[in-house]
Design a protein around this motif. Structure first.
Motif, mmCIF file in Angstrom:
data_model
loop_
_atom_site.group_PDB
_atom_site.id
_atom_site.type_symbol
_atom_site.label_atom_id
_atom_site.label_comp_id
_atom_site.label_asym_id
_atom_site.label_seq_id
_atom_site.Cartn_x
_atom_site.Cartn_y
_atom_site.Cartn_z
ATOM 1 N N LYS A 126 -73.368 -34.430 -14.609
ATOM 2 C CA LYS A 126 -74.126 -33.797 -15.689
ATOM 3 C C LYS A 126 -73.144 -33.047 -16.589
ATOM 4 N N GLY A 127 -73.313 -33.207 -17.900
ATOM 5 C CA GLY A 127 -72.458 -32.525 -18.870
ATOM 6 C C GLY A 127 -73.018 -31.174 -19.263
ATOM 7 N N TYR A 128 -72.119 -30.216 -19.512
ATOM 8 C CA TYR A 128 -72.496 -28.864 -19.924
ATOM 9 C C TYR A 128 -71.701 -28.469 -21.156
ATOM 10 N N LYS A 129 -72.342 -27.728 -22.031
ATOM 11 C CA LYS A 129 -71.704 -27.154 -23.217
ATOM 12 C C LYS A 129 -72.286 -25.761 -23.358
ATOM 13 N N SER A 149 -65.842 -16.396 -30.822
ATOM 14 C CA SER A 149 -66.591 -16.953 -29.695
ATOM 15 C C SER A 149 -65.763 -18.032 -29.020
ATOM 16 N N ALA A 150 -66.250 -18.485 -27.890
ATOM 17 C CA ALA A 150 -65.597 -19.555 -27.148
ATOM 18 C C ALA A 150 -66.683 -20.479 -26.613
ATOM 19 N N VAL A 151 -66.395 -21.771 -26.635
ATOM 20 C CA VAL A 151 -67.336 -22.776 -26.153
ATOM 21 C C VAL A 151 -66.687 -23.520 -24.993
ATOM 22 N N ALA A 152 -67.381 -23.532 -23.859
ATOM 23 C CA ALA A 152 -66.910 -24.284 -22.691
ATOM 24 C C ALA A 152 -67.630 -25.624 -22.663
ATOM 25 N N GLU A 153 -66.868 -26.694 -22.450
ATOM 26 C CA GLU A 153 -67.471 -28.014 -22.339
ATOM 27 C C GLU A 153 -66.839 -28.720 -21.148
ATOM 28 N N LYS A 165 -77.365 -24.600 -24.234
ATOM 29 C CA LYS A 165 -77.189 -23.229 -23.762
ATOM 30 C C LYS A 165 -78.471 -22.685 -23.147
ATOM 31 N N LYS A 166 -79.618 -23.129 -23.629
ATOM 32 C CA LYS A 166 -80.892 -22.544 -23.222
ATOM 33 C C LYS A 166 -81.434 -23.097 -21.909
ATOM 34 N N THR A 167 -80.961 -24.258 -21.460
ATOM 35 C CA THR A 167 -81.583 -24.874 -20.299
ATOM 36 C C THR A 167 -80.635 -24.968 -19.114
ATOM 37 N N ASP A 168 -81.124 -24.659 -17.952
ATOM 38 C CA ASP A 168 -80.434 -24.876 -16.687
ATOM 39 C C ASP A 168 -79.011 -24.325 -16.669
ATOM 40 N N MET A 169 -78.800 -23.153 -17.220
ATOM 41 C CA MET A 169 -77.468 -22.576 -17.237
ATOM 42 C C MET A 169 -77.306 -21.508 -16.164
ATOM 43 N N LYS A 170 -78.232 -21.448 -15.227
ATOM 44 C CA LYS A 170 -78.155 -20.408 -14.213
ATOM 45 C C LYS A 170 -76.921 -20.552 -13.325
ATOM 46 N N SER A 207 -69.554 -34.461 -29.187
ATOM 47 C CA SER A 207 -70.864 -34.353 -28.558
ATOM 48 C C SER A 207 -71.222 -35.681 -27.927
ATOM 49 N N THR A 208 -71.793 -35.576 -26.772
ATOM 50 C CA THR A 208 -72.308 -36.760 -26.106
ATOM 51 C C THR A 208 -73.762 -36.473 -25.805
ATOM 52 N N ASN A 209 -74.576 -37.477 -25.892
ATOM 53 C CA ASN A 209 -75.995 -37.280 -25.643
ATOM 54 C C ASN A 209 -76.361 -37.572 -24.199
#
Length: 158
Positions: free
Chosen positions: A143-146, A129-133, A34-39, A26-28
């Motif tokens: 910008k980083g996405y998870k 499940s699968a997590v994309a980072e 998941k809840k923000t700006d994932m459009k 994780s990086t800050n």
């Protein structure tokens, strides 16, 4: 521009150094939840509904790019980390992560797909499940996405 790409790749390699099984680094800095700006992106995982114990199966994960904008994606060799958990939430699989960085140019709507093959040895109900980072460079801003795909259930019988 080439220097910026090299710097981004090196930064990417340092950020994604090592991963404990079942955990993602994780990086800050600029990480979106998941809840923000994932459009701009949608993650989905597909699994069989029923399986037999000891039989190999494939889990497919898709990252859908929902924008027409051209952007640069930086990630590990594989975008997704796959998680298989038993009914108690205990992760049963181990997943090796390669620290090799990859840079892709995304130009419009497209889907990036990856597959993971596994055998479940014990009968029961499992969540997969699968997590994309990854990181996105849009017009010089990184910008980083998870993004975690909604978990799917599989029933394993003898």
């Amino acid at each position: 521009m080439k220097i910026m790409v090299v710097v981004a790749i090196l930064l990417n390699l340092f950020v994604f150094q090592s991963v404990n099984l079942g955990q993602l680094p994780s990086t800050n800095i600029g990480m979106e939840s998941k809840k923000t700006d994932m459009k701009d992106f949608t993650a989905r995982v597909t699994v069989p509904k029923k399986l037999k114990t000891g039989k190999a199966f494939a889990v497919k994960a898709d990252l859908q790019v929902n924008t027409e904008q051209t952007m640069t994606m930086m990630s590990r060799e594989n975008i997704f980390v796959f998680l298989i958990k038993d009914r108690n939430g205990k992760q049963i699989n181990s997943f090796g992560v390669h620290d090799v960085g990859k840079v892709r140019t995304l130009s419009g709507k497209e889907t990036i797909s990856e597959a993971y093959h596994y055998k479940i040895k014990e009968p029961g109900v499992y969540m997969i499940s699968a997590v994309a980072e990854f990181k996105i460079d849009k017009d010089g801003s990184i910008k980083g996405y998870k993004i975690e795909a909604d978990p799917q259930t599989v029933e394993v019988t003898e």
